[in-house]
Design an enzyme around this catalytic site. Sequence first.
Site, PDB file in Angstrom:
ATOM      1  CG  HIS A 182      -1.675  -1.373   1.246  1.00 11.51           C
ATOM      2  ND1 HIS A 182      -2.751  -1.714   0.457  1.00 11.51           N
ATOM      3  CD2 HIS A 182      -1.393  -2.484   1.988  1.00 11.51           C
ATOM      4  CE1 HIS A 182      -3.128  -2.962   0.713  1.00 11.51           C
ATOM      5  NE2 HIS A 182      -2.306  -3.458   1.638  1.00 11.51           N
ATOM      6  CD  GLU A 196      -2.255  -3.740   4.920  1.00  9.68           C
ATOM      7  OE1 GLU A 196      -3.450  -3.456   4.672  1.00  9.68           O
ATOM      8  OE2 GLU A 196      -1.631  -4.661   4.362  1.00  9.68           O
ATOM      9  CG  HIS A 217       0.568  -6.727   2.613  1.00 11.10           C
ATOM     10  ND1 HIS A 217      -0.302  -5.922   1.923  1.00 11.10           N
ATOM     11  CD2 HIS A 217       1.560  -7.055   1.740  1.00 11.10           C
ATOM     12  CE1 HIS A 217       0.140  -5.760   0.684  1.00 11.10           C
ATOM     13  NE2 HIS A 217       1.267  -6.443   0.544  1.00 11.10           N
ATOM     14  CD  GLU A 226      -1.970 -10.033   4.815  1.00 13.01           C
ATOM     15  OE1 GLU A 226      -2.032  -9.053   5.594  1.00 13.01           O
ATOM     16  OE2 GLU A 226      -2.435 -10.004   3.658  1.00 13.01           O
TER      17      GLU A 226
HETATM   18 ZN    ZN Z   1      -2.306  -5.320   2.567  1.00 12.71          ZN
END
Ligand code: ZN
Length: 263
Positions: free
Chosen positions: A10, A24, A79, A142
């Site tokens: 992102h 995030e 992430h 993640e």
């Molecule tokens: Zn993400």
Amino acid sequence: MKKVWIDAGHGGRDPGAVGNGIQEKDIALTVSLGIKQRLEAGYQHVQVLLSRSTDIFLELRDRTTMANRAGADILISIHCNAGGGQGGFESFRHTNASQASVRLQNTLHKAIMNKFGGIDRGQKIANFHMVRESNMPAVLTENLFVDVVADANRLKQKSVIDAIIDGHVQGIANHLGLTAKEVRPVTPERDINVPSPWAESSWREARANGYFDGTRPGAPITREETAIVINRLRRNFLALFAGVNGNIREIEERLQKIEADQE
Ligand SMILES: [Zn+2]
């Protein structure tokens, strides 16, 4: 030189998952910068390249294109998760991942879980762009859930972010077989104005006899300072041989006379 591509997910107008006061994109950037800093500082022959080092927006296509062009040896996309549940950590490789990608996921996942513990949601597969379009072994991590309160609270702690960074660094180093840089023990700088204990009495004597002025006992000596000490010694010996006694001025005068007579 091994090239590691770290992709902070992102960025810019795309915050990624948002919840509990956390974006995030910010966690992804902090972790990515930390991985680069610690991997390059701690290991030999490794270079970390980043998709982004600031809060900018990048298309997924541009990220993998850059990594492929750079010829990176591995790629890791960073992430945070969202979607509720109990929270925890999980990692992804591509649905048709290479054996090298499987090995990278195994090593990385294990190292990260070792460092920061918590709920292990497992090693998963998915058809994500970042792991599909990368030419090199690629894994996407993640790192906890921003929309799970307990996870979000952990992500606000520096020690947890440090553990996530260290886990990635350790996993990458293990996978690539990197050699840690030698950490030289820091020797405390000596105070040159204080004589070493083993030289203390000699220093005091040399100072009392006028060979040194008493300052900077621990400093290196120059050729000109050596010349002064040698000349002082020489005069003392000449005076001794000439049987000259008295104060320094008388000795100087007598020595000059003796030297003049010799010419
Ligand atoms: Zn993400």
